[in-house]
Design a protein around this motif. Structure first.
Motif, PDB file in Angstrom:
ATOM      1  N   UNK A 194       0.862  -1.179   0.000  1.00  0.00           N
ATOM      2  CA  UNK A 194       0.000   0.000   0.000  1.00  0.00           C
ATOM      3  C   UNK A 194       0.896   1.224   0.000  1.00  0.00           C
ATOM      4  N   UNK A 195       0.314   2.404  -0.248  1.00  0.00           N
ATOM      5  CA  UNK A 195       1.173   3.573  -0.280  1.00  0.00           C
ATOM      6  C   UNK A 195       0.438   4.882  -0.397  1.00  0.00           C
ATOM      7  N   UNK A 196       1.176   5.955  -0.159  1.00  0.00           N
ATOM      8  CA  UNK A 196       0.694   7.319  -0.355  1.00  0.00           C
ATOM      9  C   UNK A 196       1.789   8.098  -1.074  1.00  0.00           C
ATOM     10  N   UNK A 197       1.400   9.199  -1.708  1.00  0.00           N
ATOM     11  CA  UNK A 197       2.354   9.939  -2.540  1.00  0.00           C
ATOM     12  C   UNK A 197       2.110  11.432  -2.437  1.00  0.00           C
ATOM     13  N   UNK A 249       5.531   6.975   0.055  1.00  0.00           N
ATOM     14  CA  UNK A 249       5.693   5.994   1.115  1.00  0.00           C
ATOM     15  C   UNK A 249       5.013   4.702   0.696  1.00  0.00           C
ATOM     16  N   UNK A 250       5.741   3.593   0.812  1.00  0.00           N
ATOM     17  CA  UNK A 250       5.192   2.275   0.537  1.00  0.00           C
ATOM     18  C   UNK A 250       5.313   1.421   1.792  1.00  0.00           C
ATOM     19  N   UNK A 251       4.243   0.706   2.125  1.00  0.00           N
ATOM     20  CA  UNK A 251       4.303  -0.278   3.197  1.00  0.00           C
ATOM     21  C   UNK A 251       4.206  -1.652   2.547  1.00  0.00           C
ATOM     22  N   UNK A 293      10.980 -13.559   7.598  1.00  0.00           N
ATOM     23  CA  UNK A 293       9.551 -13.833   7.417  1.00  0.00           C
ATOM     24  C   UNK A 293       8.670 -12.818   8.133  1.00  0.00           C
ATOM     25  N   UNK A 294       9.164 -12.269   9.241  1.00  0.00           N
ATOM     26  CA  UNK A 294       8.350 -11.344  10.037  1.00  0.00           C
ATOM     27  C   UNK A 294       8.411  -9.907   9.540  1.00  0.00           C
ATOM     28  N   UNK A 295       9.212  -9.644   8.501  1.00  0.00           N
ATOM     29  CA  UNK A 295       9.433  -8.261   8.092  1.00  0.00           C
ATOM     30  C   UNK A 295       8.177  -7.616   7.510  1.00  0.00           C
ATOM     31  N   UNK A 296       7.837  -6.472   8.061  1.00  0.00           N
ATOM     32  CA  UNK A 296       6.882  -5.546   7.444  1.00  0.00           C
ATOM     33  C   UNK A 296       7.642  -4.240   7.325  1.00  0.00           C
ATOM     34  N   UNK A 297       7.753  -3.709   6.118  1.00  0.00           N
ATOM     35  CA  UNK A 297       8.707  -2.643   5.826  1.00  0.00           C
ATOM     36  C   UNK A 297       8.000  -1.385   5.329  1.00  0.00           C
ATOM     37  N   UNK A 298       8.395  -0.247   5.899  1.00  0.00           N
ATOM     38  CA  UNK A 298       7.952   1.055   5.412  1.00  0.00           C
ATOM     39  C   UNK A 298       9.106   1.679   4.644  1.00  0.00           C
TER      40      UNK A 298
END
Length: 331
Positions: free
Chosen positions: A49-52, A58-60, A120-125
């Motif tokens: 997902x993201x905003x611009x 920004x991407x999550x 495996x647990x990574x959630x990245x911004x």
């Protein structure tokens, strides 16, 4: 197989897919050329997902399993990779780097290929920050000359206070833009948030211009501070940033800050917020009861995106809630 993703808290839904080729094609269109290799077959589901805003996106990302991501040298931007959960290791600029949630982050640059191994647990911004915008701001922070310096960042963001500041500002921008929706983003708010993020990177993350950025500025003359203050008073409805005000009056941003502190005992940002608060108060006081004017619309017009904080600030300055001012009969 892919489908639209619904998660407004993360920003605009971009993709939910179990097709690696589909994922790479979609993310490449936003970022730049790269490959993704999942650690095992099956069970792969990517959420993005993201905003611009202009100059900063920004991407999550949550890929749901360990992956290796290999990116070509970034063409015209830097990518600040901030783990929200989990961790990653990387090879970049001839170094081995680690980034983990709540501690450290990674700055991807145009200097070399970037290879990352995600757990495996990574959630990245990821903050995608345009280098041209950063160079322009760096030039204004450093001097009065309109030059755009070469800008090279250290890839390791390992100072906890800088990582926390970058993450906090990114999260604030993400929530603000996601809550507003892509068609309702207040340009006054977006410009201020974007400048805060870029200033944190330039002043906090080691880079080729760090010595010059930390140099003590020459003091601004009283007449130039007055000129800057007058610009804010006469154009508060425009998406002014402190960088744009400094450029207009021919000062570096740091010199403008020093001048405002010395002459007006407040920062330029605080002064601009006060001017906009006064305009909001005037609009509320001039509205006839029953005219359809709403507090939230007035606050938004003048760059206050959070109604609760606007009401608190307003009450502190005027001794009453904005709704009370709006409800008072005209004389």
């Amino acid at each position: 197989m892919s489908e639209p993703m619904r998660d407004n808290a993360r920003g605009q839904p971009l993709v939910r897919t179990s097709d690696v080729d589909d994922l790479v094609a979609r993310v490449t269109a936003i970022m730049s050329s790269h490959t993704v290799a999942p650690a095992r077959a099956g069970g792969f589901t990517a959420l993005v997902s993201g905003v611009h805003t202009p100059g900063l996106s920004l991407l999550e990302m949550d890929y749901g399993m360990p992956v290796r991501l290999s990116a070509d040298p970034l063409p015209d931007y830097i990518a600040v990779c901030l783990p929200l959960t989990g961790s990653l290791t990387a090879r970049h600029q001839g170094r081995r780097l680690d980034a983990s949630a709540g501690r450290t982050a990674l700055v991807g640059t145009p200097a070399s290929e970037l290879v990352m191994d995600w757990d495996e647990a990574l959630r990245l911004l990821v903050l995608r920050v345009d280098l041209g915008a950063l160079r322009s701001l760096a030039a204004r922070l450093i001097s009065d000359e309109p030059e755009e310096p070469d800008l090279h960042f250290d890839p390791a963001m390992d100072a906890p206070e800088i990582t926390a500041a970058a993450l906090g500002q990114a999260r604030l921008m993400q929530r603000t833009l996601a809550d507003a929706g892509p068609e309702a983003v207040n340009p006054l708010v977006a410009a201020q948030l974007r400048e805060q993020v870029m200033c944190t990177l330039l002043l906090g993350q080691p880079n080729s211009w760090s010595p010059a950025l930390r140099h003590r500025p020459e003091p601004a003359h009283r007449s130039i501070v007055a000129e800057a203050a007058n610009l804010m008073r006469t154009h508060p409805d425009e998406p002014l940033t402190i960088e744009s005000v400094a450029r207009t009056v021919g000062l570096s941003v740091r010199a403008l800050h020093a001048g405002f502190r010395r002459e007006l005992d407040r920062s330029p940002k605080q002064y601009l917020q006060q001017v906009r608060l006064e305009r909001a108060h005037a609009d509320l006081a001039a509205a006839a009861p029953g005219s359809g004017v709403r507090v939230i619309d007035v606050a938004h017009r003048w760059g206050f995106s959070h109604p609760g904080r606007f009401a608190t600030t307003y009450r502190h300055h005027y001794g009453e809630a904005p709704a009370a001012t709006l409800a008072r009969p005209l004389h």
